[in-house]
Design a protein around this motif. Structure first.
Motif, PDB file in Angstrom:
ATOM      1  N   SER A  24       0.828  -1.207   0.000  1.00  0.00           N
ATOM      2  CA  SER A  24       0.000   0.000   0.000  1.00  0.00           C
ATOM      3  C   SER A  24       0.857   1.249   0.000  1.00  0.00           C
ATOM      4  N   ALA A  25       1.917   1.249   0.809  1.00  0.00           N
ATOM      5  CA  ALA A  25       2.806   2.413   0.875  1.00  0.00           C
ATOM      6  C   ALA A  25       3.543   2.622  -0.445  1.00  0.00           C
ATOM      7  N   VAL A  26       4.056   1.546  -1.020  1.00  0.00           N
ATOM      8  CA  VAL A  26       4.793   1.650  -2.286  1.00  0.00           C
ATOM      9  C   VAL A  26       3.887   2.145  -3.408  1.00  0.00           C
ATOM     10  N   PHE A  27       2.686   1.579  -3.489  1.00  0.00           N
ATOM     11  CA  PHE A  27       1.785   1.942  -4.579  1.00  0.00           C
ATOM     12  C   PHE A  27       1.140   3.313  -4.341  1.00  0.00           C
ATOM     13  N   LEU A  28       1.026   3.726  -3.090  1.00  0.00           N
ATOM     14  CA  LEU A  28       0.582   5.088  -2.814  1.00  0.00           C
ATOM     15  C   LEU A  28       1.628   6.082  -3.322  1.00  0.00           C
ATOM     16  N   LEU A  29       2.892   5.762  -3.099  1.00  0.00           N
ATOM     17  CA  LEU A  29       3.969   6.600  -3.632  1.00  0.00           C
ATOM     18  C   LEU A  29       3.894   6.676  -5.153  1.00  0.00           C
ATOM     19  N   PRO A  52      13.128  -5.451   9.345  1.00  0.00           N
ATOM     20  CA  PRO A  52      13.685  -4.113   9.086  1.00  0.00           C
ATOM     21  C   PRO A  52      13.382  -3.609   7.678  1.00  0.00           C
ATOM     22  N   LEU A  53      13.417  -4.504   6.682  1.00  0.00           N
ATOM     23  CA  LEU A  53      13.134  -4.077   5.323  1.00  0.00           C
ATOM     24  C   LEU A  53      11.676  -3.669   5.149  1.00  0.00           C
ATOM     25  N   LEU A  54      10.771  -4.391   5.784  1.00  0.00           N
ATOM     26  CA  LEU A  54       9.357  -4.019   5.744  1.00  0.00           C
ATOM     27  C   LEU A  54       9.145  -2.625   6.332  1.00  0.00           C
ATOM     28  N   LEU A  55       9.759  -2.383   7.479  1.00  0.00           N
ATOM     29  CA  LEU A  55       9.621  -1.071   8.119  1.00  0.00           C
ATOM     30  C   LEU A  55      10.270   0.022   7.281  1.00  0.00           C
ATOM     31  N   LEU A  56      11.468  -0.268   6.757  1.00  0.00           N
ATOM     32  CA  LEU A  56      12.193   0.726   5.972  1.00  0.00           C
ATOM     33  C   LEU A  56      11.422   1.116   4.719  1.00  0.00           C
ATOM     34  N   VAL A  57      10.947   0.135   3.977  1.00  0.00           N
ATOM     35  CA  VAL A  57      10.233   0.409   2.734  1.00  0.00           C
ATOM     36  C   VAL A  57       8.937   1.162   3.003  1.00  0.00           C
ATOM     37  N   THR A  58       8.196   0.739   4.025  1.00  0.00           N
ATOM     38  CA  THR A  58       6.926   1.392   4.335  1.00  0.00           C
ATOM     39  C   THR A  58       7.139   2.842   4.748  1.00  0.00           C
ATOM     40  N   LEU A  59       8.095   3.082   5.628  1.00  0.00           N
ATOM     41  CA  LEU A  59       8.354   4.444   6.097  1.00  0.00           C
ATOM     42  C   LEU A  59       8.963   5.310   5.002  1.00  0.00           C
ATOM     43  N   ALA A  60       9.893   4.750   4.226  1.00  0.00           N
ATOM     44  CA  ALA A  60      10.529   5.524   3.165  1.00  0.00           C
ATOM     45  C   ALA A  60       9.527   5.901   2.081  1.00  0.00           C
ATOM     46  N   ALA A  61       8.670   4.954   1.700  1.00  0.00           N
ATOM     47  CA  ALA A  61       7.663   5.253   0.680  1.00  0.00           C
ATOM     48  C   ALA A  61       6.703   6.325   1.166  1.00  0.00           C
ATOM     49  N   THR A  62       6.335   6.266   2.435  1.00  0.00           N
ATOM     50  CA  THR A  62       5.437   7.278   3.005  1.00  0.00           C
ATOM     51  C   THR A  62       6.101   8.643   3.016  1.00  0.00           C
ATOM     52  N   ALA A  63       7.369   8.684   3.405  1.00  0.00           N
ATOM     53  CA  ALA A  63       8.095   9.959   3.450  1.00  0.00           C
ATOM     54  C   ALA A  63       8.261  10.554   2.057  1.00  0.00           C
ATOM     55  N   PHE A  64       8.645   9.734   1.082  1.00  0.00           N
ATOM     56  CA  PHE A  64       8.820  10.235  -0.283  1.00  0.00           C
ATOM     57  C   PHE A  64       7.492  10.693  -0.881  1.00  0.00           C
ATOM     58  N   ALA A  65       6.421   9.971  -0.566  1.00  0.00           N
ATOM     59  CA  ALA A  65       5.101  10.387  -1.056  1.00  0.00           C
ATOM     60  C   ALA A  65       4.722  11.749  -0.484  1.00  0.00           C
TER      61      ALA A  65
END
Length: 238
Positions: free
Chosen positions: A144-149, A212-225
């Motif tokens: 969801s975070a990646v595709f929202l981005l 850690p990768l799940l958290l990193l990707v979710t947070l990074a995608a949210t921040a970039f979005a």
């Protein structure tokens, strides 16, 4: 969380063709689970195949794509995002609110049906159903975070998201061993493996790497979005 943004996002997701897909796709999974159980009985290998390949490998990324892109891309395409951005509120709050709604959708229409399909196929034995259900939950949040981005970054979010799911997750991730470390599906499987009884579910990524990768990707995608949405605001004001 912004209640108004959340309400509008839910209405946008459930009030269009996306709402039909959100209902039909998990219904097909549950129907298939019933048919498989009737035809084959309680079979662990078949249950793992259906839940791992069809549910976690196909249903979760597809619904994550529908919910993630649908939470914002339609508003950008039709220009109605301008009215939302005109409100004096932080852009990150808009993104977080839309992400919460998207994750709620993937939980209701992907993770829960995966758990129910597991119960139908194999009951509560060996923690199979709860393992795949939790794996679908965390993978759905990351998708969801990646595709929202993607929905914020490009007008072709659905096409790019499908290419990612079909090429990287399904093709490269399944046939290139090293690429599995960067597969959201494998991260979900890692959590499922940790929850289920030993030996029931296999995963190519360890839990210490997957979490850690799940958290990193979710947070990074949210921040970039959030940054991208703020950029859209500045471009519109110029």
């Amino acid at each position: 969380m912004n209640p108004t943004v959340a309400r509008l996002t839910v209405r946008g997701l459930l009030g269009r063709r996306r709402g039909v897909l959100l209902l039909v796709v998990p219904a097909l999974l549950l129907l298939l689970a019933v048919l498989v159980r009737v035809a084959n009985g309680k079979d662990q290998d078949i249950a793992v195949q259906v839940l791992g390949t069809l549910a976690l490998g196909t249903l979760v990324p597809l619904l994550g794509l529908i919910a993630g892109t649908g939470a914002i891309s339609s508003e950008i395409d039709d220009g109605s995002i301008v009215y939302l951005l005109a409100k004096p509120q932080p852009r990150w709050k808009i993104i977080v609110t839309k992400l919460v709604v998207a994750v709620g959708c993937t939980t209701a229409f992907a993770a829960l049906p995966t758990f129910l399909a597991g119960l139908i196929l194999y009951g509560t034995t060996d923690g199979l159903a709860i393992g795949y259900g939790l794996g679908a939950l965390v993978a759905g949040a990351a998708y969801s975070a990646v595709f929202l981005l993607l929905g914020v970054a490009t007008r072709h979010a659905v096409v790019v998201g499908l290419m990612y799911s079909l090429i990287w997750e399904s093709l490269v991730g399944n046939f290139v061993h090293g690429a599995r470390t960067l597969s959201v599906q494998q991260w979900g499987l890692s959590l499922a493996k940790a929850v289920a009884e030993p030996g029931v579910i296999t995963a190519d990524v360890s839990l210490s790497v997957a979490v850690p990768l799940l958290l990193l990707v979710t947070l990074a995608a949210t921040a970039f979005a959030s940054v991208r949405l703020a950029g859209l605001t500045l471009a519109g004001e110029e």
